[in-house]
Design a protein around this motif. Structure first.
Motif, PDB file in Angstrom:
ATOM      1  N   GLU A 331      21.635  61.582  36.772  1.00  0.00           N
ATOM      2  CA  GLU A 331      20.255  61.918  36.409  1.00  0.00           C
ATOM      3  C   GLU A 331      19.679  62.957  37.361  1.00  0.00           C
ATOM      4  O   GLU A 331      19.005  63.905  36.936  1.00  0.00           O
ATOM      5  CB  GLU A 331      19.397  60.654  36.425  1.00  0.00           C
ATOM      6  CG  GLU A 331      17.945  60.879  36.038  1.00  0.00           C
ATOM      7  CD  GLU A 331      17.134  59.606  36.058  1.00  0.00           C
ATOM      8  OE1 GLU A 331      15.896  59.684  35.884  1.00  0.00           O
ATOM      9  OE2 GLU A 331      17.719  58.527  36.258  1.00  0.00           O
ATOM     10  N   ALA A 332      19.946  62.802  38.671  1.00  0.00           N
ATOM     11  CA  ALA A 332      19.395  63.728  39.663  1.00  0.00           C
ATOM     12  C   ALA A 332      19.935  65.135  39.480  1.00  0.00           C
ATOM     13  O   ALA A 332      19.231  66.120  39.727  1.00  0.00           O
ATOM     14  CB  ALA A 332      19.697  63.232  41.074  1.00  0.00           C
ATOM     15  N   LEU A 333      21.193  65.249  39.040  1.00  0.00           N
ATOM     16  CA  LEU A 333      21.814  66.563  38.865  1.00  0.00           C
ATOM     17  C   LEU A 333      21.655  67.111  37.454  1.00  0.00           C
ATOM     18  O   LEU A 333      22.176  68.181  37.143  1.00  0.00           O
ATOM     19  CB  LEU A 333      23.301  66.490  39.232  1.00  0.00           C
ATOM     20  CG  LEU A 333      23.615  66.103  40.682  1.00  0.00           C
ATOM     21  CD1 LEU A 333      25.116  66.112  40.921  1.00  0.00           C
ATOM     22  CD2 LEU A 333      22.922  67.047  41.659  1.00  0.00           C
ATOM     23  N   GLY A 334      20.942  66.384  36.606  1.00  0.00           N
ATOM     24  CA  GLY A 334      20.639  66.889  35.264  1.00  0.00           C
ATOM     25  C   GLY A 334      21.838  66.960  34.340  1.00  0.00           C
ATOM     26  O   GLY A 334      21.906  67.843  33.480  1.00  0.00           O
ATOM     27  N   LEU A 335      22.770  66.019  34.481  1.00  0.00           N
ATOM     28  CA  LEU A 335      23.944  66.045  33.616  1.00  0.00           C
ATOM     29  C   LEU A 335      23.675  65.467  32.226  1.00  0.00           C
ATOM     30  O   LEU A 335      24.529  65.546  31.347  1.00  0.00           O
ATOM     31  CB  LEU A 335      25.091  65.263  34.275  1.00  0.00           C
ATOM     32  CG  LEU A 335      25.638  65.856  35.578  1.00  0.00           C
ATOM     33  CD1 LEU A 335      26.759  65.006  36.114  1.00  0.00           C
ATOM     34  CD2 LEU A 335      26.100  67.290  35.372  1.00  0.00           C
ATOM     35  N   GLY A 336      22.498  64.855  32.059  1.00  0.00           N
ATOM     36  CA  GLY A 336      22.119  64.358  30.741  1.00  0.00           C
ATOM     37  C   GLY A 336      23.098  63.319  30.224  1.00  0.00           C
ATOM     38  O   GLY A 336      23.557  62.439  30.931  1.00  0.00           O
ATOM     39  N   GLY A 337      23.455  63.442  28.940  1.00  0.00           N
ATOM     40  CA  GLY A 337      24.336  62.462  28.325  1.00  0.00           C
ATOM     41  C   GLY A 337      25.802  62.806  28.437  1.00  0.00           C
ATOM     42  O   GLY A 337      26.623  62.228  27.713  1.00  0.00           O
ATOM     43  N   LYS A 338      26.164  63.719  29.326  1.00  0.00           N
ATOM     44  CA  LYS A 338      27.561  64.124  29.449  1.00  0.00           C
ATOM     45  C   LYS A 338      28.395  63.128  30.236  1.00  0.00           C
ATOM     46  O   LYS A 338      29.620  63.148  30.158  1.00  0.00           O
ATOM     47  CB  LYS A 338      27.661  65.505  30.100  1.00  0.00           C
ATOM     48  CG  LYS A 338      27.001  66.619  29.285  1.00  0.00           C
ATOM     49  CD  LYS A 338      27.582  66.681  27.873  1.00  0.00           C
ATOM     50  CE  LYS A 338      26.861  67.697  27.013  1.00  0.00           C
ATOM     51  NZ  LYS A 338      27.387  67.686  25.632  1.00  0.00           N
TER      52      LYS A 338
END
Length: 385
Positions: A331-338
């Motif tokens: 979540e912190a690195l913005g990987l989303g649903g990957k």
């Protein structure tokens, strides 16, 4: 920082050449200090600096998560005959700083003059190692009281006021294949053997799983913002690789030097680095990559790739993932649903090597999607023209 200093003693850095046969330790003659202090985050920093540098200008300043780092004497594959006869199989007194979260090693030699043979660890030498090792484990230590006990017993053993010890190149013994584990600390039970194998079992089997994942994640995120964090390790770390082992300089630097590396590629690399790393690695008056030529940019990136700060950040990230921090990191690195399952399995955060693998797959999926989007955007712009 001066008010938060815990301990300081004379020591120099060493280079370890694993490619020579047998492997060789080469002492850097630069006079230096090892020192530990407590930072604003209330964690211990392990530092080394030349004696000509200020406290705030240390080439090595590592934020240590309790229990991840150990500081032990290098005594070779043959156990000491007694507690009073601990020696290094070199012509100096060697200590190794190692981590359970990565294969990174820092090798140092004591520069205070020995009262015995140059490679003999006096009671005070061993006590210094024990104090540092205890501090890295998170224990509260009365340093002066510990040292006073040694002096009262009649062994000052190479105090810092006795001049400097000289050390030439030294070769460790043949690698030992029996990795039966160490007792920890600096003393008769401390292990030696092949430096390349020091701490391997901790990485393969994991360290104490009781340390909270939140602490590891917090310090990893701090490291991205300029700190130098080393991580803890989960008890279920598995056999999957660590990020420092996955991205060694033998792989990253040749990729940086490839002819296909464009100015746009260099700019994208700088955009993903914290400003503090730029300032630590830059010797010029500017830390703005846009003011540098492509050649200077590559030189600066090479310094960053070789820096202990970057390696510590990757080690911290590995530890955070292994300890159940994958959902928070993703979540912190913005990987989303990957990230598969959002980083969860059976309602619980993934741990160990499985979490590291899921993180890498998530990064891969994110990059592939972004590359596809950028390609489609360029195609749309070409159609409009």
């Amino acid at each position: 920082m001066e008010n938060n200093l815990i301990i300081t003693f004379k020591a120099g850095r060493c280079e370890f050449d694993a490619d020579s046969n047998p492997p060789k330790i080469t002492a850097d003659p630069t006079p230096g200090y090892i020192y530990l202090y407590t930072g604003d985050e209330e964690l211990v920093h392990f530092c080394w600096r030349p004696r000509s540098s200020s406290l705030s200008d240390a080439p090595i300043d590592l934020l240590m998560i309790p229990g991840d780092g150990t500081f032990q004497p290098y005594v070779g594959s043959t156990p000491p005959s007694s507690e009073d006869n601990v020696t290094s199989p070199t012509n100096g007194r060697i200590f190794i700083l190692k981590f359970s979260s990565s294969s990174q090693r820092h090798v140092f030699w004591l520069q205070s003059k020995s009262k015995g043979a140059p490679n003999w660890f006096s009671a005070k030498d061993k006590k210094l190692g024990q104090i540092v090792d205890m501090l890295l484990s998170g224990e509260e230590v009365d340093v002066q009281d510990e040292l006073n006990h040694i002096e009262q017993d009649g062994d000052g053993g190479g105090g810092d006021d006795d001049g400097d010890q000289e050390m030439q190149d030294a070769e460790p013994p043949e690698p030992r294949h029996d990795r039966s584990g160490s007792t920890g600390g600096a003393g008769a039970g401390a292990t030696g053997g092949d430096i390349r194998e020091e701490g391997e079992e901790a990485r393969e089997g994991g360290a104490d799983g009781g340390r909270a994942a939140a602490l590891a994640v917090q310090n990893f995120l701090k490291s991205l913002n300029g700190g130098n964090a080393s991580g803890s390790s989960s008890s279920s770390s598995g056999n999957f690789t660590t990020l420092p082992d996955l991205l060694p300089t033998s792989t990253t630097i040749p990729a940086l030097s490839a002819s296909t590396t464009t100015p746009e590629h260099l700019s994208s690399l700088f955009a993903n680095l914290p400003p503090e790393l730029l300032s630590l690695s830059s010797s010029s008056s500017t830390t703005n990559p846009a003011d540098l030529t492509p050649g200077q940019q590559k030189t600066l990136l090479t310094k960053i790739l070789r820096s202990p700060q970057l390696s510590q950040s990757m080690g911290s990230l590995t530890a955070a993932l292994r300890d159940g921090g994958l959902p928070m990191v993703g979540e912190a690195l913005g990987l989303g649903g990957k990230v598969k399952g959002g980083g969860y399995k059976g309602g619980m955060p993934m741990e160990g090597g499985e979490a590291v693998e899921a993180f890498l797959e998530g990064v891969k999926g994110f990059v592939e999607e972004e590359t596809k989007k950028n390609g489609e955007g360029q195609g749309d712009r070409m159609d409009e023209s």
